[in-house]
Motif scaffolding. Sequence first.
Motif, PDB file in Angstrom:
ATOM      1  N   GLY A  10       0.674  -1.169  -0.078  1.00 40.25           N
ATOM      2  CA  GLY A  10      -0.036   0.102  -0.174  1.00 40.25           C
ATOM      3  C   GLY A  10       0.971   1.337   0.062  1.00 40.25           C
ATOM      4  N   ILE A  11       0.483   2.258  -0.698  1.00 37.35           N
ATOM      5  CA  ILE A  11       0.990   3.569  -0.455  1.00 37.35           C
ATOM      6  C   ILE A  11       1.476   3.806   1.129  1.00 37.35           C
ATOM      7  N   SER A  12       2.720   4.350   1.263  1.00 39.07           N
ATOM      8  CA  SER A  12       3.019   4.733   2.434  1.00 39.07           C
ATOM      9  C   SER A  12       4.059   5.803   2.291  1.00 39.07           C
ATOM     10  N   PRO A  37      -3.947  -2.576  -3.561  1.00 33.74           N
ATOM     11  CA  PRO A  37      -3.198  -2.845  -2.223  1.00 33.74           C
ATOM     12  C   PRO A  37      -3.968  -1.988  -1.129  1.00 33.74           C
ATOM     13  N   ASP A  38      -4.595  -0.848  -1.556  1.00 32.56           N
ATOM     14  CA  ASP A  38      -5.218  -0.116  -0.377  1.00 32.56           C
ATOM     15  C   ASP A  38      -6.572  -0.130  -0.300  1.00 32.56           C
ATOM     16  N   SER A  39      -7.315  -1.365  -0.835  1.00 33.27           N
ATOM     17  CA  SER A  39      -8.637  -1.389  -1.062  1.00 33.27           C
ATOM     18  C   SER A  39      -9.404  -1.429   0.189  1.00 33.27           C
ATOM     19  N   VAL A  94     -11.742   1.614   2.914  1.00 32.77           N
ATOM     20  CA  VAL A  94     -12.693   1.774   2.159  1.00 32.77           C
ATOM     21  C   VAL A  94     -13.469   3.248   2.369  1.00 32.77           C
ATOM     22  N   GLU A  95     -13.213   3.882   3.222  1.00 31.06           N
ATOM     23  CA  GLU A  95     -13.786   5.287   3.443  1.00 31.06           C
ATOM     24  C   GLU A  95     -13.358   5.865   2.338  1.00 31.06           C
ATOM     25  N   ASP A  96     -12.169   5.897   1.758  1.00 32.14           N
ATOM     26  CA  ASP A  96     -11.698   7.058   0.726  1.00 32.14           C
ATOM     27  C   ASP A  96     -12.597   6.927  -0.613  1.00 32.14           C
ATOM     28  N   VAL A  97     -13.427   5.723  -0.848  1.00 32.18           N
ATOM     29  CA  VAL A  97     -14.221   5.687  -2.064  1.00 32.18           C
ATOM     30  C   VAL A  97     -15.560   5.978  -2.103  1.00 32.18           C
ATOM     31  N   THR A 106      -3.286   4.935  -8.211  1.00 35.91           N
ATOM     32  CA  THR A 106      -3.397   3.447  -7.938  1.00 35.91           C
ATOM     33  C   THR A 106      -4.722   3.138  -7.383  1.00 35.91           C
ATOM     34  N   ARG A 107      -5.520   3.898  -6.660  1.00 36.33           N
ATOM     35  CA  ARG A 107      -6.739   3.986  -6.196  1.00 36.33           C
ATOM     36  C   ARG A 107      -8.203   4.044  -6.760  1.00 36.33           C
ATOM     37  N   LYS A 108      -7.856   4.839  -7.941  1.00 33.94           N
ATOM     38  CA  LYS A 108      -8.977   5.526  -8.656  1.00 33.94           C
ATOM     39  C   LYS A 108     -10.019   4.308  -8.992  1.00 33.94           C
ATOM     40  N   GLY A 130     -12.667  10.228   0.659  1.00 35.22           N
ATOM     41  CA  GLY A 130     -13.660  10.099   1.808  1.00 35.22           C
ATOM     42  C   GLY A 130     -12.778  10.559   3.284  1.00 35.22           C
ATOM     43  N   GLY A 131     -11.430  10.204   3.414  1.00 36.89           N
ATOM     44  CA  GLY A 131     -10.665  10.686   4.682  1.00 36.89           C
ATOM     45  C   GLY A 131     -10.791  12.047   4.647  1.00 36.89           C
ATOM     46  N   ASP A 132     -10.905  13.058   3.784  1.00 39.44           N
ATOM     47  CA  ASP A 132     -11.028  14.168   3.793  1.00 39.44           C
ATOM     48  C   ASP A 132     -12.133  14.907   4.182  1.00 39.44           C
ATOM     49  N   ALA A 186      -3.533  16.642  -1.092  1.00 38.55           N
ATOM     50  CA  ALA A 186      -2.908  16.277  -1.992  1.00 38.55           C
ATOM     51  C   ALA A 186      -3.733  15.395  -2.864  1.00 38.55           C
ATOM     52  N   ARG A 187      -4.852  14.811  -2.126  1.00 31.35           N
ATOM     53  CA  ARG A 187      -5.761  13.778  -2.889  1.00 31.35           C
ATOM     54  C   ARG A 187      -7.159  14.261  -3.270  1.00 31.35           C
ATOM     55  N   THR A 188      -7.645  15.340  -2.636  1.00 28.73           N
ATOM     56  CA  THR A 188      -8.808  16.173  -2.740  1.00 28.73           C
ATOM     57  C   THR A 188      -8.724  17.550  -3.286  1.00 28.73           C
ATOM     58  N   LEU A 242      -2.015  13.544   5.433  1.00 29.96           N
ATOM     59  CA  LEU A 242      -2.500  12.859   4.349  1.00 29.96           C
ATOM     60  C   LEU A 242      -3.909  13.558   4.061  1.00 29.96           C
ATOM     61  N   HIS A 243      -4.711  13.113   5.049  1.00 30.71           N
ATOM     62  CA  HIS A 243      -6.090  13.452   4.913  1.00 30.71           C
ATOM     63  C   HIS A 243      -6.927  14.377   5.936  1.00 30.71           C
ATOM     64  N   LEU A 244      -7.948  15.014   6.044  1.00 27.31           N
ATOM     65  CA  LEU A 244      -8.213  15.829   7.145  1.00 27.31           C
ATOM     66  C   LEU A 244      -8.323  15.148   8.243  1.00 27.31           C
ATOM     67  N   LYS A 290       1.248   1.382   9.245  1.00 29.95           N
ATOM     68  CA  LYS A 290       2.587   1.065   8.390  1.00 29.95           C
ATOM     69  C   LYS A 290       2.178   1.561   6.983  1.00 29.95           C
ATOM     70  N   VAL A 291       1.083   1.739   6.710  1.00 34.15           N
ATOM     71  CA  VAL A 291       0.684   2.042   5.310  1.00 34.15           C
ATOM     72  C   VAL A 291      -0.273   3.311   5.402  1.00 34.15           C
ATOM     73  N   ASP A 292       0.114   3.964   6.230  1.00 34.72           N
ATOM     74  CA  ASP A 292      -0.456   5.365   6.453  1.00 34.72           C
ATOM     75  C   ASP A 292      -2.256   5.283   6.726  1.00 34.72           C
ATOM     76  N   GLY A 293      -2.721   4.209   7.366  1.00 37.18           N
ATOM     77  CA  GLY A 293      -4.058   3.959   7.469  1.00 37.18           C
ATOM     78  C   GLY A 293      -4.365   4.115   8.960  1.00 37.18           C
ATOM     79  N   SER A 352     -10.362   5.493  11.037  1.00 38.20           N
ATOM     80  CA  SER A 352     -11.571   5.659  10.189  1.00 38.20           C
ATOM     81  C   SER A 352     -11.451   5.343   8.932  1.00 38.20           C
ATOM     82  N   CYS A 353     -10.489   5.089   8.330  1.00 45.49           N
ATOM     83  CA  CYS A 353     -10.348   4.778   6.901  1.00 45.49           C
ATOM     84  C   CYS A 353     -10.697   3.345   6.603  1.00 45.49           C
ATOM     85  N   LEU A 354     -10.992   2.510   7.784  1.00 46.85           N
ATOM     86  CA  LEU A 354     -11.154   1.167   7.283  1.00 46.85           C
ATOM     87  C   LEU A 354     -12.368   0.977   7.431  1.00 46.85           C
TER      88      LEU A 354
END
Length: 255
Positions: free
Chosen positions: A17-19, A59-61, A64-67, A84-86, A116-118, A132-134, A162-164, A243-246, A249-251
């Motif tokens: 995952g992105i880290s 890898p980052d799926s 799920v909060e982000d989609v 890689t997440r689009k 969604g993390g934002d 950088a993502r939103t 990374l996110h808000l 370890k992969v910036d998660g 909430s993102c889960l």
Amino acid sequence: MFKNVIVKKPCRAVINGISTANLGLPDYELALKQHACYVEALKKCGVAVTELPADEAFPDSCFVEDVAVLTREFAVITNPGAPTRKKEVEAIIPVIEKFYPADRIEYIKAPGTLEGGDIMMVGDHFYIGASARTNEEGGRQLISYLEKYGMSGEMVPLKEILHLKTGLSYIENNNLLISGEFLTNPVFDSFHKIVIPAGEEYGANCIWVNGTVIVPAGFPGVQKAIEGLGYPVLVVDTSEFRKVDGGLSCLSLRF
Ligand code: CIR
């Protein structure tokens, strides 16, 4: 109150995952155990959990909060800013269609990006991290959807994280966990601020679920502050996701 939560099992590829964390690679078996404990904690909060199978293509799926952004009136399928997440959104659409009618599902469209993390929901008002993502266009699209359904939103700049919600969590009753660059932003002045102790920044990402606050393990100052406000607290270890910036909430998607 939340009735439903959607989670997605981590895939083996989560170790790729992105880290930016520099904490080494996640231990996949431990990540699975931690994820199962997370689901158990959510169930204790009285929500029905929909658990989606792991998807090795992304890898980052599990984050799920982000989609998607799920509100009481409508759902938004996002357009993640991370290339890689689009395509993670393709798998979430049929799941969201089980919970929202087709005419209540909106889409963030390119050149707009949004994760969604934002997005931090405070009643019917939504704070949107310009990260950088939103981007501004993604935020503008979300605000126009919110207004269509009688809600509102505003953008908040962020530079260092990374996110808000990496640095902020709203735990209801006007209580806001707040850290770092947001401390001096007057946008948050009307909240009762619970300042995250130095060195416990990762602990700023907690989730309120039906009166209980789920807190990541290893942040005693954060835990004590939340307990001091009278909330029941459940502690869940998310070391492998960190370890992969998660974070917590993102889960999940909570709605
Ligand atoms: C990413 O960089 O996209 C993932 N490795 C972590 C996503 C964390 N999501 C969140 O904070 N909402």
